[in-house]
Enzyme design. Structure first.
Site, PDB file in Angstrom:
ATOM      1  N   LYS A  82       8.308 -21.807  38.196  1.00 11.38           N
ATOM      2  CA  LYS A  82       8.438 -21.888  36.737  1.00 11.38           C
ATOM      3  C   LYS A  82       8.205 -23.318  36.240  1.00 11.38           C
ATOM      4  O   LYS A  82       7.538 -23.537  35.245  1.00 11.38           O
ATOM      5  CB  LYS A  82       9.837 -21.439  36.273  1.00 11.38           C
ATOM      6  CG  LYS A  82      10.190 -20.005  36.613  1.00 11.38           C
ATOM      7  CD  LYS A  82      11.518 -19.596  36.000  1.00 11.38           C
ATOM      8  CE  LYS A  82      12.728 -20.373  36.474  1.00 11.38           C
ATOM      9  NZ  LYS A  82      13.030 -20.232  37.899  1.00 11.38           N
ATOM     10  N   ARG A  97      11.112 -27.987  49.190  1.00  7.93           N
ATOM     11  CA  ARG A  97      10.826 -28.586  47.882  1.00  7.93           C
ATOM     12  C   ARG A  97      11.267 -30.050  47.829  1.00  7.93           C
ATOM     13  O   ARG A  97      12.345 -30.404  48.298  1.00  7.93           O
ATOM     14  CB  ARG A  97      11.548 -27.795  46.785  1.00  7.93           C
ATOM     15  CG  ARG A  97      11.293 -28.333  45.405  1.00  7.93           C
ATOM     16  CD  ARG A  97      11.481 -27.285  44.353  1.00  7.93           C
ATOM     17  NE  ARG A  97      12.884 -27.009  44.069  1.00  7.93           N
ATOM     18  CZ  ARG A  97      13.282 -26.179  43.110  1.00  7.93           C
ATOM     19  NH1 ARG A  97      12.397 -25.517  42.390  1.00  7.93           N
ATOM     20  NH2 ARG A  97      14.560 -25.964  42.903  1.00  7.93           N
ATOM     21  N   ARG A 155      16.525 -31.796  46.288  1.00 13.18           N
ATOM     22  CA  ARG A 155      17.648 -31.512  45.386  1.00 13.18           C
ATOM     23  C   ARG A 155      18.865 -31.049  46.164  1.00 13.18           C
ATOM     24  O   ARG A 155      18.749 -30.268  47.111  1.00 13.18           O
ATOM     25  CB  ARG A 155      17.234 -30.412  44.404  1.00 13.18           C
ATOM     26  CG  ARG A 155      16.652 -30.955  43.137  1.00 13.18           C
ATOM     27  CD  ARG A 155      16.084 -29.870  42.276  1.00 13.18           C
ATOM     28  NE  ARG A 155      16.996 -28.752  42.035  1.00 13.18           N
ATOM     29  CZ  ARG A 155      16.697 -27.718  41.257  1.00 13.18           C
ATOM     30  NH1 ARG A 155      15.525 -27.689  40.651  1.00 13.18           N
ATOM     31  NH2 ARG A 155      17.540 -26.736  41.090  1.00 13.18           N
ATOM     32  N   ARG A 168      22.117 -19.049  44.960  1.00 14.13           N
ATOM     33  CA  ARG A 168      21.373 -19.050  43.696  1.00 14.13           C
ATOM     34  C   ARG A 168      20.503 -17.799  43.567  1.00 14.13           C
ATOM     35  O   ARG A 168      20.336 -17.253  42.472  1.00 14.13           O
ATOM     36  CB  ARG A 168      20.520 -20.325  43.589  1.00 14.13           C
ATOM     37  CG  ARG A 168      21.372 -21.559  43.288  1.00 14.13           C
ATOM     38  CD  ARG A 168      20.665 -22.845  43.616  1.00 14.13           C
ATOM     39  NE  ARG A 168      19.455 -23.038  42.861  1.00 14.13           N
ATOM     40  CZ  ARG A 168      18.398 -23.718  43.306  1.00 14.13           C
ATOM     41  NH1 ARG A 168      18.405 -24.266  44.497  1.00 14.13           N
ATOM     42  NH2 ARG A 168      17.341 -23.840  42.554  1.00 14.13           N
TER      43      ARG A 168
END
Ligand code: AMP
Length: 220
Positions: free
Chosen positions: A13, A127, A161, A172
């Site tokens: 996204k 990521r 992160r 999540r």
């Protein structure tokens, strides 16, 4: 244009939204990014949000709705915006429609990006993010040129992160399945949903997204 990008963590996204917002001349509004900045600056919002974020849980609806109400009034959002990470619950979706209606506006489209869970876990584990411009990289599939620093900020080391640790990723994704995935049905019922596969090359996904939006002339 006012567009919502809907989809699980790691589906792309942020990456797709950033590009779309630039191309359409609107603001990319990433609620996760706003919260991470608030946490880093230790503002009252950051203090309130931090515990939930670290556990992979959602920040309360009223906090998020207030935040989006304000953010969407900022000058860069005047021509429109792409929302990444909001709404995440049905009450947030209802509140978004209401606050736009108060301003005589409507959402132009809701784009749902989808990918298989194992692919999402793989992507999120790899990521990396530039702490300056928030550009996302993938240590395995799409690393930066030297694999360590941001291509656009050569002095800045990319970071992983805190909530991209495997256990938090799973949490999540569970939270997405129970609290956010019902929004797909919600928007489909309202006839607003545009569905795009989030797998494959970044370029391919973006082309599919643009085509889906243009198909309904909804991005203008
Ligand atoms: P993201 O960067 O979109 O993955 O968001 C990171 C974290 O911020 C989430 O796991 C939530 O804890 C929080 N968050 C972001 N957006 C929302 C939202 N719309 N509603 C509730 N919590 C949110």
């Amino acid at each position: 244009m006012r567009i919502v990008l809907l989809g699980p963590p790691g589906v792309g996204k942020g990456t797709q939204g950033r590009r779309l917002a630039v191309e359409l001349g609107g603001a990319l509004i990433s609620t996760g990014e706003i919260l991470r900045e608030a946490v880093a600056r230790r503002t009252p919002l950051g203090v309130e949000a931090q515990r939930q974020m670290e556990r992979g849980l959602l920040v309360p609806d009223d906090v998020m709705i207030g935040l989006v109400r304000e953010r969407t009034l900022e000058p860069d959002a005047r021509n429109g915006f792409v929302l990444d990470g909001f709404p995440r619950t049905v009450p947030q979706a209802v509140a978004l429609d209401e606050l736009l209606e108060e301003r005589g506006l409507k959402l132009c489209a809701v784009v749902s990006l989808a990918a298989p869970v194992e692919e999402l876990v793989r992507r999120l584990s790899a990521r990396r993010e530039c702490p300056v411009c928030k550009r996302a990289y993938n240590a395995v599939g799409a690393p930066s040129r030297d694999g360590v620093h941001c291509d656009d900020h050569p002095g800045t080391v990319l970071v992983h992160r805190a909530d991209d640790a495997e256990e938090t990723i799973r949490r999540r994704l569970e939270v997405y399945a129970t609290q956010t995935a019902p929004l797909v049905g919600h928007y489909r019922k309202l006839g607003r949903l545009v569905e795009v596969p989030g797998v494959g090359e970044m370029e391919t996904v973006y082309a599919a997204l643009k085509q889906a939006l243009n198909g309904g002339s909804r991005a203008r």
